[in-house]
Design a protein around this motif. Structure first.
Motif, mmCIF file in Angstrom:
data_model
loop_
_atom_site.group_PDB
_atom_site.id
_atom_site.type_symbol
_atom_site.label_atom_id
_atom_site.label_comp_id
_atom_site.label_asym_id
_atom_site.label_seq_id
_atom_site.Cartn_x
_atom_site.Cartn_y
_atom_site.Cartn_z
ATOM 1 N N LEU A 184 0.846 -1.185 0.000
ATOM 2 C CA LEU A 184 0.000 0.000 0.000
ATOM 3 C C LEU A 184 0.888 1.243 0.000
ATOM 4 O O LEU A 184 1.757 1.399 0.857
ATOM 5 C CB LEU A 184 -0.905 0.001 1.232
ATOM 6 N N VAL A 185 0.653 2.145 -0.978
ATOM 7 C CA VAL A 185 1.517 3.323 -1.075
ATOM 8 C C VAL A 185 0.771 4.638 -0.892
ATOM 9 O O VAL A 185 1.391 5.671 -0.636
ATOM 10 C CB VAL A 185 2.274 3.347 -2.427
ATOM 11 N N HIS A 186 -0.567 4.620 -0.993
ATOM 12 C CA HIS A 186 -1.295 5.879 -0.788
ATOM 13 C C HIS A 186 -2.783 5.594 -0.616
ATOM 14 O O HIS A 186 -3.317 4.620 -1.156
ATOM 15 C CB HIS A 186 -1.095 6.836 -1.970
ATOM 16 N N VAL A 187 -3.455 6.489 0.135
ATOM 17 C CA VAL A 187 -4.905 6.437 0.315
ATOM 18 C C VAL A 187 -5.460 7.826 0.043
ATOM 19 O O VAL A 187 -4.981 8.818 0.603
ATOM 20 C CB VAL A 187 -5.293 6.001 1.744
ATOM 21 N N VAL A 188 -6.476 7.903 -0.834
ATOM 22 C CA VAL A 188 -7.191 9.157 -1.085
ATOM 23 C C VAL A 188 -8.600 9.007 -0.533
ATOM 24 O O VAL A 188 -9.343 8.111 -0.936
ATOM 25 C CB VAL A 188 -7.261 9.491 -2.591
ATOM 26 N N HIS A 189 -8.965 9.894 0.389
ATOM 27 C CA HIS A 189 -10.327 9.925 0.930
ATOM 28 C C HIS A 189 -11.062 11.023 0.170
ATOM 29 O O HIS A 189 -10.778 12.200 0.338
ATOM 30 C CB HIS A 189 -10.290 10.239 2.424
ATOM 31 N N HIS A 190 -11.998 10.629 -0.692
ATOM 32 C CA HIS A 190 -12.590 11.637 -1.570
ATOM 33 C C HIS A 190 -14.100 11.469 -1.679
ATOM 34 O O HIS A 190 -14.672 10.433 -1.330
ATOM 35 C CB HIS A 190 -11.934 11.579 -2.962
ATOM 36 N N ILE A 191 -14.740 12.522 -2.177
ATOM 37 C CA ILE A 191 -16.184 12.537 -2.386
ATOM 38 C C ILE A 191 -16.459 13.379 -3.615
ATOM 39 O O ILE A 191 -15.757 14.361 -3.884
ATOM 40 C CB ILE A 191 -16.918 13.105 -1.144
ATOM 41 N N GLY A 192 -17.468 12.956 -4.397
ATOM 42 C CA GLY A 192 -17.805 13.686 -5.614
ATOM 43 C C GLY A 192 -19.025 14.559 -5.398
ATOM 44 O O GLY A 192 -19.028 15.469 -4.567
ATOM 45 N N GLN A 193 -20.113 14.263 -6.127
ATOM 46 C CA GLN A 193 -21.344 15.024 -5.965
ATOM 47 C C GLN A 193 -21.900 14.805 -4.549
ATOM 48 O O GLN A 193 -21.669 13.766 -3.938
ATOM 49 C CB GLN A 193 -22.370 14.579 -7.013
ATOM 50 N N PRO A 194 -22.681 15.757 -4.043
ATOM 51 C CA PRO A 194 -23.163 15.648 -2.658
ATOM 52 C C PRO A 194 -23.916 14.364 -2.354
ATOM 53 O O PRO A 194 -23.846 13.836 -1.254
ATOM 54 C CB PRO A 194 -24.075 16.881 -2.527
ATOM 55 N N ARG A 195 -24.660 13.817 -3.349
ATOM 56 C CA ARG A 195 -25.435 12.608 -3.085
ATOM 57 C C ARG A 195 -24.606 11.338 -3.258
ATOM 58 O O ARG A 195 -25.070 10.246 -2.953
ATOM 59 C CB ARG A 195 -26.656 12.543 -4.013
ATOM 60 N N ASN A 196 -23.412 11.465 -3.779
ATOM 61 C CA ASN A 196 -22.572 10.286 -3.962
ATOM 62 C C ASN A 196 -21.985 9.845 -2.631
ATOM 63 O O ASN A 196 -21.664 10.676 -1.781
ATOM 64 C CB ASN A 196 -21.438 10.584 -4.940
ATOM 65 N N PRO A 197 -21.802 8.540 -2.433
ATOM 66 C CA PRO A 197 -21.195 8.084 -1.175
ATOM 67 C C PRO A 197 -19.712 8.418 -1.128
ATOM 68 O O PRO A 197 -19.048 8.454 -2.171
ATOM 69 C CB PRO A 197 -21.420 6.567 -1.219
ATOM 70 N N PRO A 198 -19.170 8.675 0.061
ATOM 71 C CA PRO A 198 -17.723 8.892 0.178
ATOM 72 C C PRO A 198 -16.969 7.622 -0.217
ATOM 73 O O PRO A 198 -17.493 6.517 -0.123
ATOM 74 C CB PRO A 198 -17.535 9.214 1.665
ATOM 75 N N ARG A 199 -15.713 7.803 -0.599
ATOM 76 C CA ARG A 199 -14.915 6.688 -1.079
ATOM 77 C C ARG A 199 -13.510 6.728 -0.492
ATOM 78 O O ARG A 199 -12.952 7.803 -0.274
ATOM 79 C CB ARG A 199 -14.825 6.698 -2.611
ATOM 80 N N THR A 218 -9.687 14.879 -1.033
ATOM 81 C CA THR A 218 -10.152 15.770 -2.091
ATOM 82 C C THR A 218 -11.670 15.719 -2.180
ATOM 83 O O THR A 218 -12.287 14.680 -1.889
ATOM 84 C CB THR A 218 -9.522 15.381 -3.447
ATOM 85 N N GLY A 219 -12.271 16.848 -2.554
ATOM 86 C CA GLY A 219 -13.717 16.919 -2.745
ATOM 87 C C GLY A 219 -14.502 17.289 -1.514
ATOM 88 O O GLY A 219 -15.689 17.597 -1.602
ATOM 89 N N TRP A 220 -13.865 17.284 -0.343
ATOM 90 C CA TRP A 220 -14.588 17.588 0.893
ATOM 91 C C TRP A 220 -14.707 19.095 1.070
ATOM 92 O O TRP A 220 -13.806 19.843 0.707
ATOM 93 C CB TRP A 220 -13.855 16.989 2.095
ATOM 94 N N PRO A 221 -15.844 19.559 1.643
ATOM 95 C CA PRO A 221 -15.972 21.006 1.865
ATOM 96 C C PRO A 221 -14.944 21.513 2.855
ATOM 97 O O PRO A 221 -14.549 20.777 3.772
ATOM 98 C CB PRO A 221 -17.407 21.154 2.424
ATOM 99 N N ALA A 222 -14.504 22.711 2.649
ATOM 100 C CA ALA A 222 -13.474 23.283 3.523
ATOM 101 C C ALA A 222 -14.029 23.550 4.907
ATOM 102 O O ALA A 222 -15.196 23.865 5.071
ATOM 103 C CB ALA A 222 -12.946 24.572 2.906
#
Length: 322
Positions: A246-261, A318-322
């Protein structure tokens, strides 16, 4: 649940609703993301499927589907409602809805289709990627149930019985808790430093005509097994577990109704074979790119991950509100 789209099956489609437990929660099924092959791809739904010739009754269909999809056998099932679903071509399909009761841990079921099973209270459905009709059906069923007791009825006695111990019941989920989808990604780097990317098909539901690393969603498997399977199925690459890190993990979210990933990026220190197009309906080209000259049309979180990997950083968001 298989392929039960009306244009492929001119027979009733049968779902089971809820299999609600003593807490008033409902067992929902996260479906595979297979657009064009199944209804409601990538959404939470109810277990069920289409009637087969060997099914004498619709209840037989429900029981067979529960056994096939989750190795689940319910003592009691009863008809709840008949719904109708309309397809884009105007076809109307009747859906016989059955209700049952089950108390158990869905993680212990042998799931053969879809991603996972989980309990949800009706008040939590708004957090899910779920069809409005399914959500309304569950809420309508819940509204007709008697109030859920918080514990076993006290024995008759002159004095009031003490309240049941909280430890006997699962506490409610913290406010805002949602399931997160796990995706695996292959960071494949040649000795010359170039990195493997694939050009996604123009008809892809995610990032059409855009470059991306080899990736996939976990099914009923651990992340490394998923990576090994996806590499073999998509590109014909042979990877051994001992060669994966394992070399990296990105915690991201797209459109508001999409589930986090959670995007897990794994490096294969060595591998067998050269990339070939094993699934041309998903990827139209494999190419090794210089990380200093990546294509402009690259999935943004993939670009971020490649930069972080080269900098030795293990985590990003990435994709999370500030």
């Amino acid at each position: 649940m298989g392929d039960t789209s009306p244009q492929l099956r001119a027979i009733p489609v049968t779902f089971t609703v809820g299999k609600h437990d003593d807490r008033g929660e409902y067992l929902l099924h996260l479906r595979d993301y297979s657009p064009g092959q199944i209804w409601e791809p990538g959404m939470w739904s109810l277990l069920g499927g289409g009637r087969e010739p060997q099914d004498a009754t619709l209840e037989d269909t429900v029981r067979r589907e529960l056994a096939e999809e989750a190795d689940l056998d319910l003592a009691d099932l009863s008809p709840f409602a008949t719904e109708y679903a309309s397809h884009d071509d105007g076809t109307t399909v009747p859906i016989a809805v059955y209700a049952g009761r089950w108390n158990g841990d869905p993680r212990e079921l042998r799931l053969t289709e879809g991603v996972m099973l989980a309990w949800f209270a009706p008040d939590d459905l708004h957090r899910l990627r779920i069809a409005d009709t399914t959500s309304a059906l569950v809420r309508r069923h819940a509204a007709g149930l008697p109030p859920i007791r918080s514990g076993p009825a006290p024995e008759p006695a002159p004095a009031p019985a003490p309240a049941p111990a909280p430890a006997e019941h699962r506490p409610p989920s913290p406010h805002g808790t949602v399931p997160h989808i796990i995706g695996v990604h292959l960071y494949l780097e040649r000795p010359d430093g170039t990195v493997l990317l694939g050009l996604r098909h123009p008809d892809s539901a995610f990032a059409p005509s855009t470059w991306h690393v080899l990736a996939g969603h976990c099914e009923q498997e651990n992340a490394i097994d998923c990576l090994i399977r996806e590499a073999r199925e998509e590109a014909g690459l042979r990877i051994e577990r001992r060669d994966v890190e394992l070399v990296h993990v990105v915690h991201h979210i797209g459109q508001p109704r999409n589930p986090p990933r959670m995007a897990l990026f794994f490096r294969a220190r060595t591998w067998g074979g050269e990339p070939v197009l094993r699934e041309p309906d998903k990827c139209t080209q494999w190419k090794f790119w210089d990380p200093a000259a990546l294509p402009d049309d690259l999935v943004p979180y993939t670009r971020l991950a490649i930069t972080k990997i080269r900098n030795g950083e293990p985590y990003s968001e990435t994709g999370w509100p500030a």
